[in-house]
Write an enzyme that holds these catalytic residues in place. Sequence first.
Site, short mmCIF file in Angstrom:
data_model
loop_
_atom_site.label_atom_id
_atom_site.label_comp_id
_atom_site.label_asym_id
_atom_site.label_seq_id
_atom_site.Cartn_x
_atom_site.Cartn_y
_atom_site.Cartn_z
N LEU A 162 38.63 42.23 33.01
CA LEU A 162 40.13 43.04 32.93
C LEU A 162 40.00 43.97 33.63
O LEU A 162 38.75 44.89 33.84
CB LEU A 162 40.51 43.61 31.48
CG LEU A 162 40.88 42.42 30.39
CD1 LEU A 162 41.07 43.09 29.19
CD2 LEU A 162 41.99 41.76 30.80
N ASP A 163 40.96 44.50 34.62
CA ASP A 163 40.81 45.63 35.46
C ASP A 163 40.39 46.85 34.63
O ASP A 163 40.78 47.08 33.50
CB ASP A 163 42.09 45.76 36.12
CG ASP A 163 42.66 44.63 36.91
OD1 ASP A 163 41.69 43.92 37.49
OD2 ASP A 163 43.78 44.38 37.36
N TYR A 164 40.03 47.76 35.57
CA TYR A 164 39.67 49.28 34.99
C TYR A 164 40.84 49.81 34.24
O TYR A 164 40.56 50.55 33.16
CB TYR A 164 39.40 49.97 36.48
CG TYR A 164 39.00 51.71 35.89
CD1 TYR A 164 37.59 51.76 35.29
CD2 TYR A 164 39.79 52.73 36.23
CE1 TYR A 164 37.23 52.99 35.21
CE2 TYR A 164 39.41 53.82 36.05
CZ TYR A 164 38.02 54.02 35.31
OH TYR A 164 37.43 55.37 35.05
#
Length: 245
Positions: free
Chosen positions: A101-103
């Site tokens: 999952l993105d930052y």
Amino acid sequence: MERLQKVIARAGVASRRKSEELIKEGKVKVNGKIVTELGVKVTSSDRVEVNGIQIEKEEPVYFLLYKPRGVISSVSDDKGRKVVTDFFPYQQERIFPVGRLDYDTSGLLLLTNDGEFANLLMHPRNEIEKTYVAKTKGIPSKENLRKLERGIRLEDGKTAPAKVKMLSVDKQKQTAIIEIIIHEGRNRQVRRMFEAIGHEVLKLKREKYGFLTLHGLSAGDARELTHHEVKLLRGLSLESTKKNS
């Protein structure tokens, strides 16, 4: 007895495919002898070495994490930022995230030390649905939402059809809350899909992965998957991969 490459992958040394390459390259020893055949099976009492280092045969573990925003989906970060494995300070097994999952994206993320299981879930032909809730800048029109449903052209190709549902709108702030269900796992895919119809994603959360939800968890919380849940995930993945092979 289990296949050698499966044992190596489960120990978290490498993926199943990479483990097979290591065997073919003569970098694996069983009880002191180099093995290059992929069909070899080993028992728990056999000594397995990869590149001269004995592997630790760990019991497979499977976790569900509610990843907060501002956390890297990795086991380490050269910039010293918080990573998902920081939420498991007492976990002895060498776990790693299944996908990412993105930052700036929060939500449901799976972690395991079972390389074969992770590869199965991340297989390109896997069609396990992932449900996201996005807060967008601006209110997308029905026609633009239909574009997402049909599949939209991105720089790395057209996306598969998605399920899209407008949950709420704030006309004063000009924002919208939208649920989107996809089964692909491209980099920053949901954000790029909304950008393609002219709307920036202000917040993004993955709320479901197949049948798994965040029920009962707060950001930063984690729980172990049950044997039944692991079995169901394997079944979903195998069924989907077989259907699309």
